[in-house]
Enzyme design. Structure first.
Site, PDB file in Angstrom:
ATOM      1  N   ARG A 126       0.817  -1.210   0.000  1.00 14.56           N
ATOM      2  CA  ARG A 126       0.000   0.000   0.000  1.00 14.56           C
ATOM      3  C   ARG A 126       0.857   1.269   0.000  1.00 14.56           C
ATOM      4  NH1 ARG A 126      -3.570  -1.818   5.106  1.00 14.56           N
ATOM      5  NH2 ARG A 126      -1.471  -2.484   5.686  1.00 14.56           N
ATOM      6  N   GLY A 127       1.988   1.205   0.689  1.00 15.87           N
ATOM      7  CA  GLY A 127       2.847   2.386   0.751  1.00 15.87           C
ATOM      8  C   GLY A 127       3.355   2.794  -0.619  1.00 15.87           C
TER       9      GLY A 127
ATOM     10  N   VAL B  16       2.939   7.048  14.536  1.00  9.67           N
ATOM     11  CA  VAL B  16       4.057   6.787  15.449  1.00  9.67           C
ATOM     12  C   VAL B  16       5.310   7.427  14.866  1.00  9.67           C
ATOM     13  CG1 VAL B  16       5.455   5.024  16.575  1.00  9.67           C
ATOM     14  CG2 VAL B  16       2.998   4.617  16.186  1.00  9.67           C
TER      15      VAL B  16
ATOM     16  N   GLU C 269      12.882   0.667  12.690  1.00  9.38           N
ATOM     17  CA  GLU C 269      11.969  -0.193  11.931  1.00  9.38           C
ATOM     18  C   GLU C 269      12.587  -1.576  11.740  1.00  9.38           C
ATOM     19  OE1 GLU C 269      10.881   1.544   8.234  1.00  9.38           O
ATOM     20  OE2 GLU C 269       9.472   2.967   9.125  1.00  9.38           O
TER      21      GLU C 269
ATOM     22  N   ASN D   3     -16.777 -41.406  -6.825  1.00  8.68           N
ATOM     23  CA  ASN D   3     -16.434 -42.603  -6.077  1.00  8.68           C
ATOM     24  C   ASN D   3     -17.621 -43.149  -5.300  1.00  8.68           C
ATOM     25  OD1 ASN D   3     -13.369 -43.044  -6.291  1.00  8.68           O
ATOM     26  ND2 ASN D   3     -13.492 -40.869  -5.850  1.00  8.68           N
TER      27      ASN D   3
ATOM     28  N   THR E 183     -20.687 -40.761  -4.563  1.00  9.96           N
ATOM     29  CA  THR E 183     -21.875 -39.917  -4.692  1.00  9.96           C
ATOM     30  C   THR E 183     -22.872 -40.563  -5.648  1.00  9.96           C
ATOM     31  OG1 THR E 183     -20.625 -37.900  -4.281  1.00  9.96           O
ATOM     32  CG2 THR E 183     -22.724 -37.667  -5.420  1.00  9.96           C
TER      33      THR E 183
ATOM     34  N   ARG F  70     -20.940 -36.745 -16.829  1.00  7.50           N
ATOM     35  CA  ARG F  70     -20.781 -37.262 -15.464  1.00  7.50           C
ATOM     36  C   ARG F  70     -20.656 -38.773 -15.507  1.00  7.50           C
ATOM     37  NH1 ARG F  70     -19.042 -37.041 -10.614  1.00  7.50           N
ATOM     38  NH2 ARG F  70     -20.348 -36.352  -8.874  1.00  7.50           N
TER      39      ARG F  70
ATOM     40  N   HIS G 238      -9.549 -27.487  -3.423  1.00  9.59           N
ATOM     41  CA  HIS G 238      -8.663 -28.088  -2.425  1.00  9.59           C
ATOM     42  C   HIS G 238      -7.974 -27.010  -1.600  1.00  9.59           C
ATOM     43  CE1 HIS G 238      -8.263 -31.820  -5.229  1.00  9.59           C
ATOM     44  NE2 HIS G 238      -9.359 -31.863  -4.486  1.00  9.59           N
TER      45      HIS G 238
ATOM     46  N   LEU H  54       8.591 -29.465 -15.174  1.00 12.70           N
ATOM     47  CA  LEU H  54       8.518 -30.909 -15.386  1.00 12.70           C
ATOM     48  C   LEU H  54       8.879 -31.265 -16.818  1.00 12.70           C
ATOM     49  CD1 LEU H  54       5.239 -31.533 -13.382  1.00 12.70           C
ATOM     50  CD2 LEU H  54       7.434 -32.616 -12.865  1.00 12.70           C
TER      51      LEU H  54
END
Length: 1112
Positions: free
Chosen positions: A66-67, A111, A118, A346, A348, A379, A771, A790
Site C-alpha cells: 500500500r505504501g 508513530v 523499523e 467414487n 456420490t 458425469r 482443495h 517438469l
C-alpha cells in the site's frame, strides 16, 4: 480451504487481545474503521484520540504494498484524514491486474520514529515446521526479505526460546533492543501457534524507547481450526481478495457448506459472463476452469465452484438454483452456456444429486429459455446412467437444449462443444442402468473358490501365515508383507526414516475406524471380484457402541465382522492387521490417528476426513515419519491396488471397478491429489493402457500425509510398475522434487505429468480452488511454472488436460513396442450379486412393502404431513387442530374445525384426581414408576365406562337419527333393550347444575358450524332423559361425539361414507385419549414434584366381605 486471509484490523485485534510478552506493546486497540456509511461524530465519540493525535489512514482490503501504491496517508490530523479520503473512498483503483473499489479504511495513531527503529518479521507455515524471518531493516523499501532476512525453522512440536531468537535472528539488532525484541518475537510465535495462524507478517515493526508498535500487519489463519479457536477468535469475517466483490450468494453457499457434511463452494468471477459452471469435485472443477480458459473463455467465465462429498438432493437443489438465479439476471447477446460437469464419482449417487439439479432447472425453465441457455452435461459414477437419463428427459420436457454425455466421452470434451470449438456428436443411447456391468453373463467367468463361502467370523487355522511386524524406523530389513523398504529423508532435519515400498498386497488386512458399512461392503465386493481368499477388512472400531458383530456379504454368503468399542481390543485380537482406514470426523481424526500410531503392527493409515487443522496434520506427519508409517490423506478418498486392496470408497462401485479393469493389475501407477480425479485417471488409464497397477490420491490439503515424491519413488522401486502418471495442481512445491528426481536419475521410469490450475494466472484476483492446497503464493507455485519445469526435466507433459490420455497412450505404446510391457491375456472376473437396496435404487426389482403409510413422509429434506411441508404448516399457523386434521383425517380442515378440535382437547384435558384414569396414574407414579408406565396405566382404564363414550355416543345417535327414529322412540328402544345411552348422564352435574364444558362447546358449535342436526337430535333426547332424572344430561363425551359427526358431515371435506368410516374406526375416542393424556402427565409430574411416597389404600375404605366360616 484452510488458510484464509483476515483483515489487518482483525489480525491486530487478535494480537492485542492474546499476545503474552514482557515487551510493552503500545497503541493496543487504538484503531478506527471507516466506510462510506461512517458517522464521524459518533466515530470521534467512540475514539476521542482521533481529535488529539496525529494519524495514519490506509485501506484495509488485503492490498499488498500500500505504501508504494500511495495508499497510506501519514502524519495527518482528522481534517486531513477526511480530505485524504475524499478522492479515494468508494473510488475504483487498480492494484496489479485487479480493479476494485476502496471501501474499508483503517485509522491509527501516527508513530514518530526513525528508520533505525523499523524492523521486519514474518512467520509462515511449511510442512516441516514454521519459518521465522527477521530483518533488522523494515519498511516499504525492505526489498527481497527471503534473501536478506535471518531465518529460523521451528520444527513441528518444538518451542522457541528467547535465547535462540537472540542468537539466530537478532544478530544485527542493537544491544539495547535485543531483550525487548526477543520477548516480543517469542510472544508473537506463541500467539501464532495458539490461534492457528498460517501466516503472520509485520512490516514495519517499530521499537522505540516507549515500547513496541505494530504498524502494518498481514495475516492468514487456518479456518478449519474454528472449532478449536472459536472462543478466542469470536466471529471472524474473511474479506474477499481485492478486486472481487463479496456477493450474498457466496455467503449463502458458504453457510450451506458449513451446515453440510458435503462440500459446496462458489466464487463469482464475472456476474455478466456467459459461461457458467456447476462441477462436481474439487479437482474436476479446476480442470474445467483450466479448459475454459485454455479455449479462450477466461473473460466470459462467470464463476468458479464445486459440489462434492455426496450432497443430498435438497442441498444440490439449493446450490443449483443459486447458480441458475445468478446466470439468468442479465441477458447476453450470444446466449449463455451452463457446464454441468464432473469426473467419475467414487461414492456420490449421481442420480440423487441430478434430481436436485433437475428440480432447479424446472423451476427456472422460463428464465433459462429467455436467456437462451444451453446446458452441457458430462458425469460418471454410481447410478450415473439414471442421472443422465433424467437430465436428458428434462431437456425434452422443458424445451431447453441439454446435451448429455457419460464416461464414454472425455471429461472436458463438453467444454469444446459449449464454446463452439468442436461439433456436438449424436450420442448413441447409453446403458439404462448401472446393473449392466454387475450382472456378468459370460460363461467364462471364474467360478468362486470354496473359500468364498467360508465364514470369516470363524477362527483361522493356526498355521495361517500373518505378515511380520513392521520394522522400526531406519532398519533396512524385509518382511513377508513389505519386501522392500525405502529411506525417506527430512530435508531440514536430515533425519532418515524407513517406509515400506509395497503398502498393499493380496493378504493385506485392515481395520476400519467408523461405522462406514457401505464403504466396507464395497471393499469386500472388490476383494471378492479380485478373487482374494479372504476379506481385507478384519474388524471395525466404533467408540459409540459396545462390542458387537456387523453383518456383511462375501459374494453370496453373509459373514460377520467384529466391531470393537476401543482400538486396543481390535489391535490385540487382530495382529495380522497392518492398515487402518480412518473415517473419523475432522474433530476426532487427530486423536484416533495418534492412538493408532502406538501399535507397531500398523504401517499404513488412510485418513478420509477433510478439514483437519494444518497444525494437527503436521504433527501426524512428524509422528508417522518417526514410526515409519505411511499416511494417505487427510481429505482423500484413499487409494487402490487392483487385484489386491482398495481403501474405502476408492474406485467407486463395482460397475466402475469392472469398467476400468481395476479387478486385476496393469502396468501404470498414478498419484493424484484429487479423489474424484483419481477415478477419472482410472478411466483414462484403462482406455489407453493395460490398466492401473496402483493408484493413490494423497489428498487436497496443503500438507498431505505423504507426498507425490513418496509414492513416485515407491513406484520407481516396484518392478510391476512400468510407467508413472502424476496429476499435480497449483500451489505448493512438491512437483519440483519430481523434477529433481528425474534430473538426478533417481526416477528412471517414464513419468507423465500434468498440473491442474493453469487458469489461476489468468484471473485478475486470487481464487481459492476446491482443495485447501490449491492456491499459489509464489510465481513458482503456479501450475504453468510447474508444468514447464517438469517438461524441462524430461517428464512427458501434455499441452492441456485434454491431451493427457493421448500422451499416456503414446508412452504406453512405446513401452509395448520395445518389450518393456507385455500385455497379459484378459481374464473375466467372477460375478458379484447386487445388493438388494442398490437394485431397488436402480429400479431393477420390486417388493411388496411391509406396511403402508399415507399421512407422513420424513425421507426428504423436509418433514411432510399429509402432503404439506412442515414449514407451510407453521407459515399458515394451522395450530394443533390443523396438524391433527392432517394426520388423522388427511384433510386441511376449516379454521373453525381446527379451533373446535383444540377446544375439545382443552375441555377433556383433566377432570380431577378421583376419576379412574387419573387415580391409576397417581398410584403408579407413587410406586416409583416412570412417566410412560404411569401414563399407560391411566390410559388403559379408558373404555365404555370411562372416557370411551365418544365413539359409542356418535354411533348410537347417528344410527337412530339416520333410521328416522324420533327422540322418544330412541329412548324407549334403548330402555326396552336394556342398554345405556352412551353420552347421557353425569355423576355430579345435572340440568340444574350444568357442565360448563358442555356449555362452552355448545356456544361455539351453534355459532360456527354450518348445520347441527345431530346435536339438535341429541339435545331433544336430553330433554326426555332429564325429565325423568335431572342428572341424565348430555355429558361432555356425548356432546363431542355428536358434534364431531356434524363436523365431519357438514364441513365440506368428507363424503358421507368417509365421515361414517372415521366414526366407525374409532377416531373420536382419540380426542379423549389425546386430551386426557395431558392431564395424566400433569398428575404424574404433580406427584413427583410433591415427592409423594408409595400409595397404600386405607383399610377403613375397604369393605371386607369374607364368608363367615372363613372369618371365624
Amino acid at each position: 480451504m484452510s488458510a484464509k486471509a483476515i483483515s489487518e484490523q482483525t489480525g491486530k485485534e487478535f494480537l492485542y487481545k492474546h499476545i503474552c510478552t514482557s515487551a510493552a506493546v503500545q497503541n493496543r486497540f487504538r484503531y478506527a474503521s471507516v466506510t462510506s456509511e461512517t458517522d464521524w461524530d459518533r466515530l470521534t465519540q467512540d475514539h476521542p484520540w482521533l481529535l488529539t493525535e496525529r494519524l495514519v489512514v490506509k485501506p484495509d482490503q488485503l492490498i499488498k504494498g500500500r505504501g508504494k501504491l500511495g495508499l497510506v496517508g501519514v502524519d495527518l490530523d482528522l481534517v486531513g484524514v477526511r480530505e485524504w479520503l475524499k478522492p479515494r473512498l468508494m473510488r475504483e483503483t487498480s492494484v496489479a491486474k485487479a480493479k476494485g473499489i476502496l471501501k474499508n479504511f483503517l485509522i491509527e495513531p501516527f508513530v514518530a520514529h526513525t528508520q533505525e527503529e523499523e524492523f521486519y518479521i514474518c512467520i509462515y507455515a511449511t510442512r516441516e515446521g514454521d519459518h521465522v524471518l527477521f530483518h533488522h531493516e523494515g519498511g516499504i523499501d525492505v526489498g527481497d526479505v527471503d534473501a536478506k532476512a535471518q531465518r529460523l525453522l521451528v520444527g513441528v512440536d518444538d518451542k522457541l526460546s528467547e535465547d535462540t531468537v537472540e542468537e539466530q535472528l537478532l544478530t544485527h539488532v542493537p544491544g539495547n533492543k535485543k531483550e525487548v525484541l526477543a520477548s516480543f518475537v517469542v510472544g508473537l510465535f506463541n500467539l501464532y501457534e495458539d490461534l492457528y495462524f498460517t501466516y503472520l507478517e509485520i512490516n514495519p515493526l517499530v521499537v522505540t524507547q516507549d515500547g513496541v508498535f505494530i504498524l502494518d500487519m498481514a495475516a492468514k489463519i487456518d479456518a478449519t481450526a474454528e472449532y478449536i479457536c472459536k472462543a478466542k477468535w469470536g466471529d471472524v469475517e474473511f474479506p474477499p481478495p481485492f478486486g472481487r466483490e463479496a456477493y450474498p450468494e457466496e455467503a449463502y453457499i458458504a453457510d450451506l457448506d458449513a451446515k453440510s457434511g458435503a462440500s459446496l463452494k462458489l466464487t463469482i468471477l464475472n456476474p455478466l459472463g456467459r459461461i457458467w459452471t456447476m462441477v462436481a469435485g474439487g479437482g474436476a472443477s479446476v480442470v474445467y476452469s483450466d479448459t475454459i480458459c485454455d479455449l479462450g473463455g477466461v473473460d466470459e467465465l462467470a464463476n468458479y465452484g464445486e459440489y462434492s462429498g455426496a450432497p443430498s438432493e435438497q442441498q444440490t437443489y439449493d446450490y443449483a438454483k443459486t447458480i441458475l438465479s445468478l446466470m439468468t439476471r442479465e441477458k447476453h447477446h450470444e446466449g449463455k452456456v451452463l457446464i454441468i460437469g464432473g469426473s467419475i464419482a467414487n461414492f456420490t449417487n449421481v442420480a440423487a444429486t441430478f434430481k436436485g439439479i433437475v428440480r432447479a432447472i424446472k423451476d427456472y425453465q422460463g428464465p433459462l429459455k429467455e436467456n437462451e441457455v444451453t446446458i452441457f452435461v458430462r458425469r460418471g459414477g454410481p447410478n450415473y446412467q439414471e442421472g443422465l437419463r433424467v437430465m436428458g428427459e428434462v431437456g425434452k420436457t422443458t424445451g431447453i437444449p441439454i446435451h448429455v454425455f457419460g464416461t464414454e466421452t472425455h471429461m472436458t470434451a463438453i467444454v469444446g462443444m459449449a464454446l463452439g470449438h468442436q461439433p456436438i456428436p449424436n450420442q448413441p443411447p447409453v446403458a439404462a442402468h448401472t446393473a449392466n456391468f454387475l450382472l456378468n453373463s459370460s460363461t467364462n467367468a471364474a467360478t468362486p473358490a470354496s473359500t468364498r463361502t467360508a465364514s470369516f467370523s470363524e477362527p483361522r487355522a493356526a498355521n495361517d501365515a500373518t505378515p511380520a511386524k513392521k520394522p522400526k524406523a531406519g532398519v533396512p530389513a524385509a518382511t513377508a508383507h513389505c519386501p522392500l523398504l525405502w529411506p525417506v529423508k527430512n530435508e531440514f532435519t536430515g533425519d532418515c526414516y524407513a517406509k515400506a515400498t509395497m503398502l498393499f498386497s493380496r493378504n493385506t488386512k485392515a481395520i476400519v475406524w467408523g461405522m462406514q458399512t457401505r464403504a466396507v461392503q464395497g471393499m469386500l465386493d472388490f476383494d471378492y471380484v479380485c478373487s482374494r481368499d479372504e476379506p481385507s477388512v478384519a474388524a471395525m472400531v466404533y467408540p459409540f457402541t459396545g462390542d458387537h458383530k456387523q453383518k456383511f456379504y462375501w459374494g453370496h454368503k453373509e459373514i460377520l465382522i467384529p466391531v470393537y468399542k476401543n482400538m486396543a481390543d481390535a489391535m490385540k485380537k487382530h495382529p495380522e492387521v497392518d492398515v487402518l482406514i480412518s473415517f473419523a470426523s475432522l474433530r476426532s481424526a487427530f486423536d484416533s490417528t495418534i492412538e493408532t500410531m502406538q501399535y507397531s503392527q500398523i504401517h499404513t493409515i488412510a485418513i478420509i476426513a477433510e478439514g483437519i487443522p494444518e497444525a494437527q496434520t503436521r504433527k501426524l506427519i512428524k509422528r508417522a515419519d518417526e514410526n515409519g508409517i505411511t499416511i494417505i490423506g487427510p481429505a482423500t478418498v484413499g487409494g487402490i491396488k487392483p487385484g489386491c486392496f482398495k481403501i474405502g470408497n476408492t474406485g467407486g462401485m463395482l460397475d466402475n471397478i469392472l469398467a476400468s479393469n481395476l479387478y486385476r493389475p496393469g502396468s501404470v501407477a498414478y498419484v493424484s491429489r484429487s479423489g474424484g480425479m483419481s477415478n477419472e485417471l482410472n478411466n483414462i488409464v484403462s482406455h489407453t493402457t493395460d490398466g492401473v497397477y496402483e493408484g493413490v490420491a494423497i489428498g487436497g490439503d496443503r500438507y498431505p500425509g505423504s507426498t507425490f515424491m513418496d509414492h513416485v519413488l515407491r513406484y520407481q522401486d516396484t518392478p510391476g510398475v512400468k510407467m508413472i502418471v502424476m496429476l499435480g495442481e497449483v500451489g505448493g512445491t512438491e512437483e519440483y522434487k519430481i523434477c529433481q528426481g528425474i534430473k538426478e536419475g533417481r526416477i528412471t521410469k517414464p513419468v507423465v505429468c500434468w498440473c491442474i490450475g493453469t487458469c489461476a494466472t489468468m484471473f485478475s484476483s486470487e481464487v481459492q480452488f476446491g482443495h485447501a492446497g490449491a492456491c499459489a503464493n509464489q510465481a513458482f507455485e503456479t501450475a504453468v511454472a510447474k508444468n514447464q519445469a517438469l517438461r524441462d526435466a524430461g517428464a512427458f507433459v501434455p499441452k492441456s488436460f485434454d491431451e493427457l490420455g493421448d500422451i499416456i497412450r503414446t508412452v504406453y505404446d512405446e513401452l509395448v513396442a520395445n518389450g518393456t510391457i507385455v500385455p497379459a491375456q484378459e481374464v473375466p472376473p467372477p460375478t458379484v450379486p447386487m445388493d438388494y437396496s442398490w437394485a431397488r435404487e436402480l429400479g431393477l426389482i420390486r417388493k411388496p412393502a411391509s406396511f403402508m403409510t399415507s399421512i407422513c413422509d420424513e425421507r426428504g429434506q423436509e418433514l411432510i404431513y399429509a402432503g404439506m411441508p412442515i414449514t407451510e404448516v407453521f407459515k399458515e399457523e394451522m395450530g394443533l387442530g390443523g396438524v391433527l386434521g392432517l394426520l388423522w383425517f388427511q384433510r386441511r380442515l376449516p379454521r373453525y374445525a381446527c379451533h373446535f378440535i383444540e377446544m375439545c382437547l382443552m375441555v377433556t384435558a383433566d377432570h380431577g384426581p378421583a376419576v379412574s384414569g387419573a387415580h391409576n396414574t397417581i398410584v403408579c407414579a407413587r410406586a416409583g414408576k416412570d412417566l410412560i408406565s404411569s401414563l399407560t396405566s391411566g390410559l388403559l382404564t379408558i373404555g365404555d365406562r370411562f372416557g370411551g363414550a365418544l365413539d359409542a355416543a356418535a354411533k348410537q345417535f347417528s344410527k337412530a337419527f339416520d333410521s328416522g327414529m324420533l327422540p322418544m322412540e330412541f329412548v324407549n328402544k334403548m330402555k326396552k333393550d336394556g342398554k345405556l345411552i352412551m353420552g347421557i348422564g353425569h355423576r355430579v352435574k345435572s340440568i340444574n347444575n350444568p357442565d360448563m364444558r358442555v356449555q362452552i362447546l355448545k356456544d361455539f358449535v351453534k355459532g360456527h358450524f354450518p348445520a347441527t342436526q345431530m346435536l339438535d337430535y341429541a339435545l331433544d333426547v336430553e330433554k326426555i332423559t332429564t325429565s325423568k332424572k335431572p342428572n341424565l344430561i348430555l355429558n361432555v363425551d356425548g356432546f363431542i361425539g355428536v358434534a364431531f359427526v356434524d363436523l365431519l358431515r357438514t364441513c365440506g371435506g368428507f363424503t358421507r361414507d368417509e365421515a361414517d368410516e372415521f366414526v366407525e374406526i374409532g377416531a373420536l375416542n382419540g380426542i379423549f385419549v389425546l386430551g386426557r393424556s395431558m392431564g395424566f402427565i400433569g398428575h404424574y409430574l404433580d406427584q413427583k414434584r410433591l415427592k409423594q411416597g408409595l400409595y397404600r389404600h386405607p383399610w377403613d375404605d375397604i369393605s371386607y366381605v369374607l364368608p363367615e366360616h372363613m372369618s371365624m
